[in-house]
Design an enzyme around this catalytic site. Structure first.
Site, PDB file in Angstrom:
ATOM      1  N   HIS A 131       0.865  -1.180   0.000  1.00 18.65           N
ATOM      2  CA  HIS A 131       0.000   0.000   0.000  1.00 18.65           C
ATOM      3  C   HIS A 131       0.901   1.228   0.000  1.00 18.65           C
ATOM      4  O   HIS A 131       2.127   1.089  -0.047  1.00 18.65           O
ATOM      5  CB  HIS A 131      -0.975  -0.014   1.182  1.00 18.65           C
ATOM      6  CG  HIS A 131      -0.325   0.017   2.537  1.00 18.65           C
ATOM      7  ND1 HIS A 131       0.497  -0.995   3.001  1.00 18.65           N
ATOM      8  CD2 HIS A 131      -0.363   0.939   3.548  1.00 18.65           C
ATOM      9  CE1 HIS A 131       0.917  -0.695   4.219  1.00 18.65           C
ATOM     10  NE2 HIS A 131       0.420   0.475   4.578  1.00 18.65           N
ATOM     11  N   HIS A 133       1.454   3.818   2.218  1.00 17.41           N
ATOM     12  CA  HIS A 133       1.913   4.512   3.421  1.00 17.41           C
ATOM     13  C   HIS A 133       3.440   4.661   3.349  1.00 17.41           C
ATOM     14  O   HIS A 133       4.144   3.747   2.900  1.00 17.41           O
ATOM     15  CB  HIS A 133       1.536   3.732   4.691  1.00 17.41           C
ATOM     16  CG  HIS A 133       0.190   4.118   5.241  1.00 17.41           C
ATOM     17  ND1 HIS A 133      -0.552   3.276   6.040  1.00 17.41           N
ATOM     18  CD2 HIS A 133      -0.535   5.259   5.125  1.00 17.41           C
ATOM     19  CE1 HIS A 133      -1.674   3.886   6.384  1.00 17.41           C
ATOM     20  NE2 HIS A 133      -1.690   5.082   5.848  1.00 17.41           N
ATOM     21  N   ASP A 135       5.865   4.458   5.407  1.00 18.66           N
ATOM     22  CA  ASP A 135       6.791   3.509   6.051  1.00 18.66           C
ATOM     23  C   ASP A 135       6.994   2.248   5.224  1.00 18.66           C
ATOM     24  O   ASP A 135       7.802   1.392   5.578  1.00 18.66           O
ATOM     25  CB  ASP A 135       6.319   3.150   7.471  1.00 18.66           C
ATOM     26  CG  ASP A 135       4.930   2.548   7.514  1.00 18.66           C
ATOM     27  OD1 ASP A 135       4.013   3.123   6.897  1.00 18.66           O
ATOM     28  OD2 ASP A 135       4.744   1.508   8.182  1.00 18.66           O
ATOM     29  N   HIS A 136       6.270   2.154   4.078  1.00 19.36           N
ATOM     30  CA  HIS A 136       6.414   0.986   3.205  1.00 19.36           C
ATOM     31  C   HIS A 136       7.068   1.316   1.872  1.00 19.36           C
ATOM     32  O   HIS A 136       7.315   0.411   1.081  1.00 19.36           O
ATOM     33  CB  HIS A 136       5.042   0.339   2.969  1.00 19.36           C
ATOM     34  CG  HIS A 136       4.461  -0.233   4.225  1.00 19.36           C
ATOM     35  ND1 HIS A 136       4.397  -1.581   4.484  1.00 19.36           N
ATOM     36  CD2 HIS A 136       3.967   0.379   5.327  1.00 19.36           C
ATOM     37  CE1 HIS A 136       3.881  -1.783   5.679  1.00 19.36           C
ATOM     38  NE2 HIS A 136       3.601  -0.606   6.215  1.00 19.36           N
ATOM     39  N   HIS A 233      -6.872  -2.875   5.464  1.00 18.57           N
ATOM     40  CA  HIS A 233      -6.120  -1.845   6.205  1.00 18.57           C
ATOM     41  C   HIS A 233      -7.023  -0.626   6.448  1.00 18.57           C
ATOM     42  O   HIS A 233      -6.607   0.521   6.315  1.00 18.57           O
ATOM     43  CB  HIS A 233      -4.880  -1.459   5.403  1.00 18.57           C
ATOM     44  CG  HIS A 233      -3.828  -0.729   6.189  1.00 18.57           C
ATOM     45  ND1 HIS A 233      -3.719  -0.781   7.563  1.00 18.57           N
ATOM     46  CD2 HIS A 233      -2.817   0.106   5.777  1.00 18.57           C
ATOM     47  CE1 HIS A 233      -2.699  -0.033   7.957  1.00 18.57           C
ATOM     48  NE2 HIS A 233      -2.148   0.520   6.904  1.00 18.57           N
ATOM     49  N   ASP A 256       0.122  -4.274   5.811  1.00 18.47           N
ATOM     50  CA  ASP A 256      -0.612  -3.783   6.980  1.00 18.47           C
ATOM     51  C   ASP A 256      -2.067  -4.213   6.860  1.00 18.47           C
ATOM     52  O   ASP A 256      -2.707  -3.972   5.832  1.00 18.47           O
ATOM     53  CB  ASP A 256      -0.541  -2.254   7.054  1.00 18.47           C
ATOM     54  CG  ASP A 256       0.814  -1.766   7.523  1.00 18.47           C
ATOM     55  OD1 ASP A 256       1.703  -2.608   7.739  1.00 18.47           O
ATOM     56  OD2 ASP A 256       0.971  -0.540   7.677  1.00 18.47           O
ATOM     57  N   HIS A 331       6.615  -5.453  11.906  1.00 16.96           N
ATOM     58  CA  HIS A 331       5.895  -4.173  11.962  1.00 16.96           C
ATOM     59  C   HIS A 331       5.237  -4.041  13.343  1.00 16.96           C
ATOM     60  O   HIS A 331       4.087  -3.654  13.488  1.00 16.96           O
ATOM     61  CB  HIS A 331       4.836  -4.166  10.840  1.00 16.96           C
ATOM     62  CG  HIS A 331       4.249  -2.834  10.501  1.00 16.96           C
ATOM     63  ND1 HIS A 331       3.247  -2.253  11.238  1.00 16.96           N
ATOM     64  CD2 HIS A 331       4.480  -1.973   9.489  1.00 16.96           C
ATOM     65  CE1 HIS A 331       2.888  -1.104  10.673  1.00 16.96           C
ATOM     66  NE2 HIS A 331       3.634  -0.915   9.618  1.00 16.96           N
TER      67      HIS A 331
HETATM   68 ZN   LIG Z   1       2.935   0.322   8.060  1.00 20.31          ZN
HETATM   69 ZN   LIG Z   2      -0.091   1.257   6.606  1.00 15.17          ZN
END
Ligand SMILES: [Zn+2]
Ligand SMILES: [Zn+2]
Length: 372
Positions: A131, A133, A135-136, A233, A256, A331
């Site tokens: 996805h 976000h 942090d990915h 998510h 996530d 995570h």
């Molecule tokens: Zn994440």
């Molecule tokens: Zn996420």
């Protein structure tokens, strides 16, 4: 070493190998020097014995053999979450198999972890985003440059991602490519022979559509299959998980997600399930503490995450329902600071699942031999 048992082996060995260099002062030079010169070309008196040893250790750690030995090798290159202060790299799972490296999410700092673990970056052909976000995916520009400069890649890095109602992988890739334009041009100008083709430093988007409960095949070649399927998510749509299959073995990456029946369906009998996990009791305790301090906006934000992530019990129930061989939690929210916290988190889902389960650390490897 071959470990047909699917148990994790060599945990953290590649990362602890860097510890002798303290904060790895030489790391930026080792990874990609600003001048483009190899750190090995520095005059010997300037290079300390510590750095010499470290460079040799990194060279020795190169896992070219993992690409050709017929096995499937899984590296957890980033096991962190967006939580501030975490010492873990952002979400990233690398699978070395059949001559290539397939990367699932590219969180911040994860390319350096891959390099430290000996992953030959030239072998990274495809990234699969779960996805959008940050942090990915914030490791993508770092990965594309490192792969081009240190790995001398000759073609763009392909980035797969789901088509959403508003966003798709194309805009992510276009933005990162634009942000790195000056870098590519300067490196090509500085080293026109060695880095003649700046196109090889680019990311190339490969969007795919996914609807309903069924998986879509997003990659197939040399016996490797990657399927994508929807997970949950919350407000982030679409969000997908991936299943990589090869020679009777399979690895599933959840991305996530809240507890997802569709994830359980597509994880059926997998050898390894890499599943996100949140210790929801700790999060609730943190929310209460923030409210006591009067920090209500942060408390609200923190509390909302409870709805679209999985508890340890949720992840464990999915593993049990899918009858996977092994489960690893990643995570982790909040980041467990020590062994006591890790044990506490694991105990809260004890008895749900019979297989092996553990909390991931950056640099963990799994090795799977093909099934006859
Ligand atoms: Zn994440
Ligand atoms: Zn996420």
């Amino acid at each position: 070493m071959r470990f047909p048992s699917r148990r994790p082996v060599s945990r953290r060995t590649a990362i602890t190998g860097l510890a002798g260099l303290g904060a790895v002062a030489a790391a930026p030079a080792v990874l990609v020097s600003c001048s483009g010169e190899s750190p090995l070309s520095l005059p010997a008196p300037i290079v300390s014995e510590v750095v010499r040893r470290q460079v040799r250790r990194m060279a020795d750690a190169t896992r070219e053999d993992y690409l050709q030995d017929g096995d499937l090798h899984v590296l957890l290159a980033g096991t962190g979450s967006p939580e501030p202060g975490s010492t873990r790299a952002g979400a990233c799972v690398a699978v070395l198999v059949a001559g290539r490296t397939f990367v699932f999410d590219s969180g911040p700092g994860s390319p350096a972890r891959m390099l430290a673990a000996g992953v030959p970056l030239t072998s990274v052909s495809d990234v699969f985003l779960t996805h959008y976000h940050s942090d990915h995916l914030n490791g993508l520009p770092e990965l594309s440059v490192q792969r081009w400069v240190t790995g001398r890649a000759t073609s763009p890095l392909v980035v797969h991602g789901p088509i959403g109602s508003r966003h798709a992988v194309g805009e992510v890739v276009a933005g990162f490519n634009q942000s790195m334009l000056a870098d590519r041009e300067m490196r090509t100008a500085n080293q026109p022979d060695r880095l003649a083709d700046p196109e090889a430093g680019l990311l190339r988007a490969r969007p795919f559509g996914v609807q309903g409960p069924d998986a879509v095949r997003v990659y197939e070649g040399d016996g490797v299959i990657v399927d994508a399927f929807l997970v949950d998510h919350g407000p982030v749509r679409p969000a997908v998980g991936y299943r990589l299959s090869y020679a009777g073995r399979s690895v599933v990456v959840s991305g996530d997600t809240a507890k997802s029946a569709n994830l359980a369906r597509h994880s059926r009998k997998a050898d390894l399930l890499v599943h996100e996990a949140m210790d929801k009791q700790s999060v609730r305790d943190g929310v209460a503490a923030l409210r006591d301090l009067g920090v209500h906006e942060r408390a609200d934000q923190f509390e909302s995450t409870l709805e679209y992530h999985s508890s340890f019990a949720d992840a464990t129930e999915v593993a049990a329902e899918a009858d996977v061989a092994e489960l690893v939690y990643t995570h982790i929210i909040p980041d467990p600071p020590n062994m006591v916290a890790r044990n506490l988190f694991l105990q809260r889902s004890r008895g749900i699942f019979d297989g092996d389960r553990s909390i991931a650390e950056d640099g963990d490897w799994w090795h799977l031999t093909p099934q006859a």
